[in-house]
Enzyme design. Structure first.
Site, mmCIF file in Angstrom:
data_model
loop_
_atom_site.group_PDB
_atom_site.id
_atom_site.type_symbol
_atom_site.label_atom_id
_atom_site.label_comp_id
_atom_site.label_asym_id
_atom_site.label_seq_id
_atom_site.Cartn_x
_atom_site.Cartn_y
_atom_site.Cartn_z
ATOM 1 N N GLU A 156 -2.501 0.676 13.304
ATOM 2 C CA GLU A 156 -3.686 0.963 12.504
ATOM 3 C C GLU A 156 -4.962 0.740 13.308
ATOM 4 O O GLU A 156 -5.930 1.495 13.184
ATOM 5 C CB GLU A 156 -3.693 0.068 11.256
ATOM 6 C CG GLU A 156 -4.835 0.319 10.303
ATOM 7 C CD GLU A 156 -4.666 -0.439 9.003
ATOM 8 O OE1 GLU A 156 -5.309 -0.063 8.018
ATOM 9 O OE2 GLU A 156 -3.875 -1.411 8.964
ATOM 10 N N GLU A 187 0.862 -1.179 0.000
ATOM 11 C CA GLU A 187 0.000 0.000 0.000
ATOM 12 C C GLU A 187 0.906 1.240 0.000
ATOM 13 O O GLU A 187 1.223 1.762 -1.039
ATOM 14 C CB GLU A 187 -0.937 -0.024 1.211
ATOM 15 C CG GLU A 187 -2.084 0.965 1.116
ATOM 16 C CD GLU A 187 -3.178 0.667 2.119
ATOM 17 O OE1 GLU A 187 -4.090 1.481 2.234
ATOM 18 O OE2 GLU A 187 -3.113 -0.380 2.798
#
Length: 825
Positions: A677, A416
């Protein structure tokens, strides 16, 4: 604009290459039973290289300008030019490539000289871009401007140069890593004029780049000084034993903190650096020529060998399944019998651990983790009486260091590493306290303007990697195109970033109203990862009102009074939609932490009595939830500042000091060294979270540090750029009866921040009364000091508090530049 004068007659050049899958260079992705996408790695037989020879006599100056589609290194006469990494950085290559400008006089010599450019696919054509910028080869353009006895002349890249695919780095990719074979000539050798290039061919002129070439803005990416990590522990193992789990556990042969160690064949080395970072490891090794040393990067170790706990290997081995399809490996083939040193050049990694293996015995002499990122100058610091809070602050700063690498990425390790705008806008004010990020965000906002759609739509990731409308205009995400410039102006006082982006901001607002009326941005992500669902449409409408408030303010700053009036009219219509859709009888329809926070933070409750009612309700919702938050990305970054805004500092401290899930300290109790996260990305009780989206370096929740600076330490700009300063310290004044179970009071803090006018210091202690100390730079300053006693001593002068100007429970004191100590007992 293009600077054609600097690049003269230079051409952007490339060379063709053959791509194939080399199973020896990169192993297949092994899922160990987990569903993982297998993406074949398209490897080259080296990287494109371009060389130009020239002669000099009496050289007086040398200036090199260069750019690339991909990541480029320039070598002159055996020496690498500059200390920057991964040049020239990520941009929207459809619109722009940045150039670097170096003084290279020290690298030039009398007689024969050679300049060599090496370029990898980087962000241009690597897997990270998904083919968005096209599938053509990487390319480079450079111009060396010299002055010698023959006068001023230019050595320009062009089709008359030599070109070849080869060199030591056989393959490189941002996500997957690097393969280096030291049996091939190094770039230091190839860039010497004595090295024979007669077998090399000629490059071709690149005709597939039509964008601008402009100077790089802000801080370049470097190996960060003072942030190199040495091994905290070194484990060597060769066997795995059955522990009743799916994968078993490793049996360490040695567990120590120092090198060297010998391993290879069946013996593996695992190194823990004790801190998650971003960059690469530099190794020094000795072994048999042709032996391949493999370096595998990871954020965590498997904790049990159990699939049920999310493990992907034996207990104690490196855990990598959360990297998804990113291989995140480096491979180094030893070239000689002596000691050799290697570190990657064209890739980077997010990691705390590395595993080293080799197909034959080798000696690992040294291994250090080099931190790589945009070299923003750190200008803020906070220290407290609480060790866990200090660890949280450290985690936040390390997350910023790692994720601010040309663009503000969401995460630095998996497949990502994108510039997600929601994370960016939530954290950008915190980032501004930690470091000088003004130039960093001027560059990123240039990328945002480049990626803005023709109709005004803003992507949710910058730079853009997709034209899909599903990746545009997400509420609280794409609004970064307004929030970030406004925040940078607020923190640095420079109108440039507003004037540069105002047209794009206007186009974005016009686009939203054109496609959605006054409903606001698309309700794509909502309060991401919240524990208590808040309607996405609520946030869309609220953010449109907030955007328009900022547009009114920015218009006034830039002197556009007519535009300010225009946006006031739009704001009235957007607010009418908000109240009609999400309020009934003058009250919010939904009773959630996030709805209350956003309504208060964005001043959406115009009735002061009802606003006071919601201000009472918000801390009640938090107490009902066990003194825990339930907000996601959007609600959380607004939560503590809003609590202090409404006078609920005690509730803010309850949340800050909370250790149960979800909370900032919960992940620290689970072993975090950066912000995660998810609050529960890993738990000692249950193991690893969902591998589909589980980063252990994800800075967004670190936005809580903004509250620590602005309220806990009380350092707040009274005017943009700290042209005026407000000091408003909020000590932890909870009584013993008010402390949640298991919590204790914070008894002191020390903070500093370097604003454009100079150093600000703000410290307090409640260990013996209330002592507040501050250093005030050359700016008008107002101190709002909480009063806890009848008398106040300022720099030894005692005064009754009745003689002081007051606002509520605070004394309001105007301070001249200098140092102050205030004592109340």
């Amino acid at each position: 604009m293009n600077d054609n004068r600097l690049f003269g007659a230079s051409q952007m050049i490339y060379c063709d290459y053959e791509m194939y899958y080399d199973s020896d260079a990169f192993e297949n992705v092994r899922g160990n039973g987990f569903a993982r996408q297998h993406v074949p790695f398209m490897t080259w037989n080296g990287l494109p290289m371009f060389a130009g020879d020239f002669e000099l006599s009496g050289v007086k100056s040398g200036r090199l300008v260069f750019t690339a589609l991909g990541c480029a290194d320039i070598w002159i006469n055996g020496v690498r030019a500059g200390s920057d990494e991964l040049k020239p950085g990520w941009s929207d290559y459809r619109k722009r490539a940045y150039y670097y400008d170096y003084d290279v006089l020290p690298l030039l010599r009398e007689g024969k000289n050679r300049i060599l450019a090496v370029v990898s696919n980087g962000w241009y054509s690597g897997r990270i871009s998904g083919g968005y910028y096209g599938s053509r080869p990487p390319a480079v353009k450079l111009n060396l401007i010299v002055e010698d006895d023959g006068g001023r002349r230019e050595i320009s890249s062009g089709t008359s140069w030599k070109a070849q695919v080869g060199g030591r780095v056989r393959n490189a990719d941002i996500w997957d890593g690097e393969y280096c074979d030291a049996r091939f000539p190094g770039y230091d050798e190839l860039s010497c004029a004595s090295f024979d290039l007669s077998e090399w061919g000629s490059p071709k002129e690149c005709d597939y780049f039509s964008g601008e070439i402009t100077p790089f803005i802000g801080e370049t990416v470097k190996v960060r000084d003072g942030l190199t990590l040495l091994p905290a522990s070194v484990t060597v193992y060769s066997r795995v034993e059955d522990n009743g789990s799916d994968f078993g556990r490793i049996i360490p042969e040695t567990d120590k903190t120092s090198l060297p160690v010998t391993a290879g064949e069946e013996r593996k080395i695992i190194i823990d650096f004790g801190q998650e970072t971003v960059g690469w490891v530099k190794i020094r090794v000795k072994g048999k020529p042709g032996s391949k040393v493999n370096v595998r990067y990871s954020e965590m170790l498997n904790d049990s060998g159990s699939r049920a706990r999310g493990n992907d290997g034996p207990e104690g081995s490196v855990y990598t399944v959360n990297y998804r399809t990113a291989r995140a490996k480096a491979h180094y083939v030893i070239g000689s019998d002596g000691e050799e040193e290697y570190r990657p050049t064209f890739s980077f990694f997010g990691f705390r651990y590395v595993e080293l293996t080799c197909d034959s015995e080798f000696e690992l002499i040294s291994c250090e983790a080099q931190t790589v990122g945009s070299a923003t100058k750190e200008n803020g610091r906070i220290e407290t009486s609480d060790g866990l809070i200090n660890k949280l602050i450290s985690n936040i700063i390390w997350g910023q260091r790692g994720n601010y690498l040309f663009v503000p990425t969401d995460c630095p390790q998996r497949d990502e590493r994108l510039g997600w705008t929601g994370d960016t806008q939530a954290f950008c004010r915190t980032a501004s306290y930690n470091a000088n990020v003004y130039g960093f965000f001027r560059k990123w906002m240039t990328d945002a303007r480049d990626t803005q759609a023709d109709d005004g739509g803003m992507p949710d990731v910058v730079p853009r990697i997709s034209d899909s409308k599903g990746w545009e205009d997400g509420a609280a995400w794409s609004d970064a195109c307004i929030i970030v410039p406004h925040t940078m102006y607020l923190m640095y006082g420079d109108k440039t970033i507003l004037s540069e982006n105002f047209d794009a901001m206007e186009r974005y607002i016009a686009h939203l109203i054109d496609i959605n009326g006054f409903r606001g941005p698309r309700p794509t992500y909502g309060d991401w990862l919240s524990y208590d669902y808040c309607k996405n449409e609520f946030l869309s409408s609220a953010f449109l009102v907030h955007d328009l408030d900022l547009m009114i303010e920015c218009s006034n700053v830039l002197g556009f009074e007519d535009k300010a009036e225009y946006y006031r009219g739009l704001r009235a219509k957007a607010y009418k939609f908000f109240t009609g859709k999400f309020m009934k009888n003058g009250k919010l329809k939904e009773r959630k932490q996030t709805t209350c926070v956003i309504a208060l933070a964005f001043n959406l409750l115009e009735d002061p009595d009802y606003a006071a009612e919601v201000a009472r309700e918000l801390p009640e919702l938090i107490r009902e939830n066990g003194n825990r938050l339930s907000t996601g990305f959007v609600g959380t970054y607004n939560l503590l500042p809003t609590l202090s805004k409404i006078g609920e500092d005690k509730t803010a401290y309850d949340l800050l000091m909370q250790r149960a899930e979800p909370s900032w300290l919960y992940s620290i109790d689970q072993g975090a060294t950066t912000v995660w996260e998810r609050w529960n990305s890993y738990t000692i009780e249950k193991g690893f979270g969902d591998v589909g989206m589980n980063s252990f370096n994800h800075y967004a929740y670190g936005a809580v540090e903004e509250w620590m600076y602005r309220y806990m330490a009380g350092i707040e700009p009274g005017k943009p750029g700290f042209a005026e300063l407000i000091l408003q310290p909020r000590p932890d004044m909870r009584t013993d009866d008010e402390l949640p179970e298991g919590q204790h009071r914070m008894s002191w803090i020390r903070a500093e921040y370097t604003c454009p006018a100079g150093l600000i210091e703000s410290s307090w202690s409640t260990e013996d009364g209330f002592v507040y100390e501050c250093t005030v730079p050359e700016v008008p300053t107002v101190l709002r000091l909480p009063l806890i006693a009848d008398k106040l001593t300022m720099n030894g002068d005692e005064r009754p508090v009745t003689e002081l100007e007051r606002e509520g429970d605070c004394a309001v004191i105007t301070l001249a530049p200098g140092k102050y100590t205030f004592i109340q007992k």
